[in-house]
Design a protein around this motif. Sequence first.
Motif, mmCIF file in Angstrom:
data_model
loop_
_atom_site.group_PDB
_atom_site.id
_atom_site.type_symbol
_atom_site.label_atom_id
_atom_site.label_comp_id
_atom_site.label_asym_id
_atom_site.label_seq_id
_atom_site.Cartn_x
_atom_site.Cartn_y
_atom_site.Cartn_z
ATOM 1 N N VAL A 153 0.847 -1.198 0.000
ATOM 2 C CA VAL A 153 0.000 0.000 0.000
ATOM 3 C C VAL A 153 0.886 1.253 0.000
ATOM 4 N N ILE A 154 1.920 1.258 0.825
ATOM 5 C CA ILE A 154 2.818 2.409 0.879
ATOM 6 C C ILE A 154 3.518 2.622 -0.468
ATOM 7 N N LYS A 197 2.681 1.576 -3.551
ATOM 8 C CA LYS A 197 1.787 1.965 -4.638
ATOM 9 C C LYS A 197 1.214 3.356 -4.411
ATOM 10 N N HIS A 198 0.923 3.664 -3.154
ATOM 11 C CA HIS A 198 0.368 4.973 -2.850
ATOM 12 C C HIS A 198 1.405 6.064 -3.138
ATOM 13 N N THR A 199 2.666 5.755 -2.876
ATOM 14 C CA THR A 199 3.744 6.699 -3.160
ATOM 15 C C THR A 199 3.755 7.059 -4.641
ATOM 16 N N GLU A 200 3.699 6.019 -5.446
ATOM 17 C CA GLU A 200 3.696 6.187 -6.893
ATOM 18 C C GLU A 200 2.474 7.006 -7.325
ATOM 19 N N GLY A 201 1.311 6.611 -6.819
ATOM 20 C CA GLY A 201 0.075 7.285 -7.196
ATOM 21 C C GLY A 201 0.053 8.737 -6.755
ATOM 22 N N LEU A 202 0.452 8.981 -5.515
ATOM 23 C CA LEU A 202 0.376 10.332 -4.977
ATOM 24 C C LEU A 202 1.369 11.262 -5.666
ATOM 25 N N ALA A 203 2.575 10.758 -5.957
ATOM 26 C CA ALA A 203 3.558 11.574 -6.660
ATOM 27 C C ALA A 203 2.979 12.005 -8.007
ATOM 28 N N VAL A 217 -0.202 12.265 -8.798
ATOM 29 C CA VAL A 217 -1.316 13.195 -8.583
ATOM 30 C C VAL A 217 -0.789 14.594 -8.245
ATOM 31 N N LEU A 218 0.210 14.666 -7.365
ATOM 32 C CA LEU A 218 0.739 15.974 -6.976
ATOM 33 C C LEU A 218 1.361 16.697 -8.171
ATOM 34 N N MET A 244 13.479 9.990 -8.261
ATOM 35 C CA MET A 244 12.447 9.024 -7.887
ATOM 36 C C MET A 244 12.435 7.812 -8.834
#
Lengths: 337, 337
Positions: B235-236, B238-244, B246-247, B279
Amino acid sequence: MSQYVIALDAMGGDHAPEAIVEGALRALRKYADIDILLAGPEERLKAMVAGAQDVRERIGILNATQVIEMDESPMLAVRTKKDSSMVVAMNAVKEGRSAAAVSAGSTGAVLACGMFRVGRIPGVERPALAPVLPGLKNRFMLIDSGANVDCQPKYLLQFGLMGSVYMKNVLDVEQPRVGLVNIGSEAEKGNKLTKETYALMEKQTGYAFAGNCEARDVFTGDYDVVVADGFDGNVILKHTEGLANVLFSMLREEMMGSLRTKIGAALAKPAFRKIKRRMDYNTVGGAPLLGVNGAVVKAHGSSGAEAIENAIAQARRMVEGDVVGKIRSGLSSLCEE
Amino acid sequence: MSQYVIALDAMGGDHAPEAIVEGALRALRKYADIDILLAGPEERLKAMVAGAQDVRERIGILNATQVIEMDESPMLAVRTKKDSSMVVAMNAVKEGRSAAAVSAGSTGAVLACGMFRVGRIPGVERPALAPVLPGLKNRFMLIDSGANVDCQPKYLLQFGLMGSVYMKNVLDVEQPRVGLVNIGSEAEKGNKLTKETYALMEKQTGYAFAGNCEARDVFTGDYDVVVADGFDGNVILKHTEGLANVLFSMLREEMMGSLRTKIGAALAKPAFRKIKRRMDYNTVGGAPLLGVNGAVVKAHGSSGAEAIENAIAQARRMVEGDVVGKIRSGLSSLCEE
């Protein structure tokens, strides 16, 4: 008496009571249909609102001589500080004197108050803390964001309903798409909890289950309600905050690397400011505690007057949209034995 | 024969076999002490390396007629495709013909191959996939990032050791600080799994346990090894990838809002490019699969030649640093029972 009565913990949060009272006055001026009950030291609060003659008669004061501090054990504080501003505000809901309560105090204490003072809606397994976050395409609710660790599938099943009711009746999303946080999109992916939850969510008829939401898609806005165990939800919430800070720090570092990028950074500043605002808690209001027998909103501890005004507006909408009643009546559609 | 022999799955990944072979040639030119065994269709691979006369004699070819595709069931593929390039490369480790194996193929298949072809180090409960990620202050390892869901405390206890051995012997971190992903910093915070794991980690003497790592601190670089259940780790990640994404999308959107910020964005471009590179998986190499009886590295599916070269260098360092031997000997210091 106005249509909606909202109890407000005047002593909770980093900027209490000034910002809290200021937020209350703003909300009263904006919404003609609300009354506010301020919980806190009577004399002090009286003096603070004395000058606001335009709305003074729509403010009630519930005297409370104690304050629950941020570092106290929540359970203990809620049990022993019966005359604290938070407990007094929550009791107003319990006793039917107000339909909603707003507090910027300790999260743990708000949860404990919600559970043990306001009480659960009959049939609800576990109340959940559910902030609304800024996705790329639209806002979405993350439920549970930390009230319950070691969840059972039936808790998550209900979180989906509670989130769906909120998004529909407070934020006017016609048919909220509910996603289950998971590590793959297929039904058979995940751990024991998510696999069993998936099966329950697929069967129910109370809301629109849109399948697994991979962690990379949490913030895209493809889901209106993102359901997770409170441990995972809290990890997502905190990691979001941490990673956003890290990325912007890295960007700042790299931008200071040359004159060209320094000038670029200076020119681009308004865009950065807008992002910051877009991600800011203060513009969103607070996190509702769903599943308790009243409209309880936990405002961020650092809330200023604007955030408090927004949290009050949110509580008002929860009452207007009858979130509590609709959660109660929706529970039967979940058909879990 | 050179000091280090590394088996390479020539047919795994989006850009196989061209980028894989090119990466192998680069690595051979950079490191004089390695031989590479290329697993894949013999004639085709022979033709591809024929021109590389400077390193040709340090390349062995392991004929393999099958390929495991990305969408296949990993367990089934590993069991039935005995002549696939991935299985053949992993068998070379099992049979002692090479000390390491690198593959950019399906993650699930690499895990299954590691478990059932290469095999576990005696005493290891569960091998874990453990990418090294770019923190603000330094690189850190996230272990487990998705190989094991529904972990038990003793698995996590071992993850701490395996991560610590890797960071010390491959990345030269003198005394790696091991943190446990949790939703609070105090020992008594968290769910059943993290509370029990905390108690075990505190007691062991095999590595430096630095306490709970709140999710907001995962990327700060305050921990060298970040331990989590595979579900949470994934979760961490994949969320890192997704959030980067999105930001940066939000930032792009906001920057296109005015002429001023558009010019700023154009000038700041080199800084954005540097962040992207910082990244980027390709510069980091791959994720080691720790706990199996050989140096197994899973390269990203989209790996180009540079990423493959880096993954080979990483496998070489794992052999040089005797990561497998040190995990084996370190297990006794965990005293869990």
